[in-house]
Design a protein around this motif. Structure first.
Motif, PDB file in Angstrom:
ATOM      1  N   ARG A   5      40.100  51.909  51.981  1.00  0.00           N
ATOM      2  CA  ARG A   5      39.655  50.656  51.236  1.00  0.00           C
ATOM      3  C   ARG A   5      39.907  49.456  52.342  1.00  0.00           C
ATOM      4  O   ARG A   5      40.812  49.394  52.848  1.00  0.00           O
ATOM      5  CB  ARG A   5      40.685  50.753  50.218  1.00  0.00           C
ATOM      6  N   VAL A   6      39.300  48.417  52.350  1.00  0.00           N
ATOM      7  CA  VAL A   6      39.382  47.440  53.060  1.00  0.00           C
ATOM      8  C   VAL A   6      39.599  46.014  52.343  1.00  0.00           C
ATOM      9  O   VAL A   6      38.728  45.776  51.675  1.00  0.00           O
ATOM     10  CB  VAL A   6      38.165  47.087  54.331  1.00  0.00           C
ATOM     11  N   SER A   7      40.510  45.245  53.134  1.00  0.00           N
ATOM     12  CA  SER A   7      40.795  43.865  52.390  1.00  0.00           C
ATOM     13  C   SER A   7      41.240  43.004  53.523  1.00  0.00           C
ATOM     14  O   SER A   7      41.894  43.181  54.436  1.00  0.00           O
ATOM     15  CB  SER A   7      41.843  44.060  51.191  1.00  0.00           C
ATOM     16  N   PRO A   8      40.373  41.825  53.681  1.00  0.00           N
ATOM     17  CA  PRO A   8      41.089  40.816  54.652  1.00  0.00           C
ATOM     18  C   PRO A   8      42.505  40.285  54.162  1.00  0.00           C
ATOM     19  O   PRO A   8      42.807  40.092  53.108  1.00  0.00           O
ATOM     20  CB  PRO A   8      40.117  39.666  54.372  1.00  0.00           C
ATOM     21  N   LEU A   9      43.443  40.067  55.436  1.00  0.00           N
ATOM     22  CA  LEU A   9      44.645  39.601  55.001  1.00  0.00           C
ATOM     23  C   LEU A   9      44.602  38.104  54.494  1.00  0.00           C
ATOM     24  O   LEU A   9      45.500  37.962  53.481  1.00  0.00           O
ATOM     25  CB  LEU A   9      45.461  39.583  56.258  1.00  0.00           C
TER      26      LEU A   9
ATOM     27  N   VAL B  67      43.459  47.908  56.270  1.00  0.00           N
ATOM     28  CA  VAL B  67      42.746  48.952  55.983  1.00  0.00           C
ATOM     29  C   VAL B  67      43.519  50.204  55.287  1.00  0.00           C
ATOM     30  O   VAL B  67      44.713  50.615  56.056  1.00  0.00           O
ATOM     31  CB  VAL B  67      42.191  49.458  57.256  1.00  0.00           C
ATOM     32  N   ARG B  68      43.267  50.717  54.184  1.00  0.00           N
ATOM     33  CA  ARG B  68      43.812  51.766  53.569  1.00  0.00           C
ATOM     34  C   ARG B  68      43.421  53.198  53.440  1.00  0.00           C
ATOM     35  O   ARG B  68      42.124  53.231  53.187  1.00  0.00           O
ATOM     36  CB  ARG B  68      44.422  51.211  52.231  1.00  0.00           C
TER      37      ARG B  68
ATOM     38  N   GLU C  13      48.474  52.618  55.306  1.00  0.00           N
ATOM     39  CA  GLU C  13      47.775  51.371  55.679  1.00  0.00           C
ATOM     40  C   GLU C  13      47.982  50.809  57.174  1.00  0.00           C
ATOM     41  O   GLU C  13      48.902  51.308  57.755  1.00  0.00           O
ATOM     42  CB  GLU C  13      47.781  50.213  54.621  1.00  0.00           C
ATOM     43  N   ALA C  14      47.103  50.239  57.691  1.00  0.00           N
ATOM     44  CA  ALA C  14      47.213  49.681  58.869  1.00  0.00           C
ATOM     45  C   ALA C  14      46.448  48.196  59.108  1.00  0.00           C
ATOM     46  O   ALA C  14      45.508  48.094  58.303  1.00  0.00           O
ATOM     47  CB  ALA C  14      46.565  50.595  59.875  1.00  0.00           C
ATOM     48  N   ILE C  15      47.028  47.336  59.591  1.00  0.00           N
ATOM     49  CA  ILE C  15      46.449  46.261  59.932  1.00  0.00           C
ATOM     50  C   ILE C  15      45.770  45.966  61.058  1.00  0.00           C
ATOM     51  O   ILE C  15      46.015  46.616  62.113  1.00  0.00           O
ATOM     52  CB  ILE C  15      47.404  45.009  59.982  1.00  0.00           C
ATOM     53  N   PHE C  16      44.311  45.722  60.934  1.00  0.00           N
ATOM     54  CA  PHE C  16      43.303  45.581  62.191  1.00  0.00           C
ATOM     55  C   PHE C  16      42.899  44.371  62.495  1.00  0.00           C
ATOM     56  O   PHE C  16      42.669  43.601  61.653  1.00  0.00           O
ATOM     57  CB  PHE C  16      42.110  46.843  62.114  1.00  0.00           C
ATOM     58  N   ARG C  17      42.477  43.863  63.698  1.00  0.00           N
ATOM     59  CA  ARG C  17      41.916  42.704  63.843  1.00  0.00           C
ATOM     60  C   ARG C  17      40.412  42.942  64.412  1.00  0.00           C
ATOM     61  O   ARG C  17      40.364  44.010  65.133  1.00  0.00           O
ATOM     62  CB  ARG C  17      42.427  42.004  65.092  1.00  0.00           C
TER      63      ARG C  17
END
Length: 147
Positions: A78-82, A118-119, A124-128
């Motif tokens: 599951r993807v979400s922009p910060l 990204v979950r 979850e992890a934060i990616f650029r």
């Protein structure tokens, strides 16, 4: 002593968590690798504008470039922009390493340089976003680390 060429280095951003207190504890964040010191500094400055990292102590570290094996695996995420946590969509991985993931099914929803949450299940992890493939491929590559 032998001098190591500049292109043999990469840069990372690490979170210095400081003293551990209460239930707000989370694993330290690491982002990278970045190809140049300037690229790393630019990302560090943009991170300071993101509410999640505003009161966090972040530091840059230089390391000798390493090559990591990518593992081809399809995982539903599951993807979400910060910057837009109210927007999210389902996607899947194409391949992963400890430093990043390539995603399919993201369409035109992501932009170069954008930070994504990204979950995968409870993780979850934060990616650029550091690379966007050709529109026909619908692939998006991220670089970052677990948060």
């Amino acid at each position: 002593m032998k001098q190591i060429p500049a292109n043999c280095f990469e840069w990372h951003i690490f979170e210095n968590p400081g003293p551990v207190t209460g239930a707000s504890v989370h694993p330290s964040m690491r982002m990278g690798p970045f190809a140049t010191e300037q690229e790393c500094r630019t990302v560090l400055e943009t991170l300071r504008a993101v509410p999640t990292f505003r009161d966090t102590s972040l530091e840059m570290r230089k390391a000798i470039r390493s090559r990591e094996k990518r593992i081809k695996i399809r995982l539903g995420v599951r993807v979400s922009p910060l910057a837009r946590p109210d927007v999210c969509w389902d996607a899947n991985t194409v391949d992963i390493s400890s430093r990043g993931a390539r995603l399919a099914d993201s369409g035109d929803r992501v932009k170069l340089g954008e930070f994504l949450d990204v979950r995968y299940g409870p993780r979850e992890a934060i990616f650029r976003v550091v690379w966007i493939g050709p529109p026909s491929m619908q692939l998006r590559a991220m670089s970052g680390s677990n948060v």
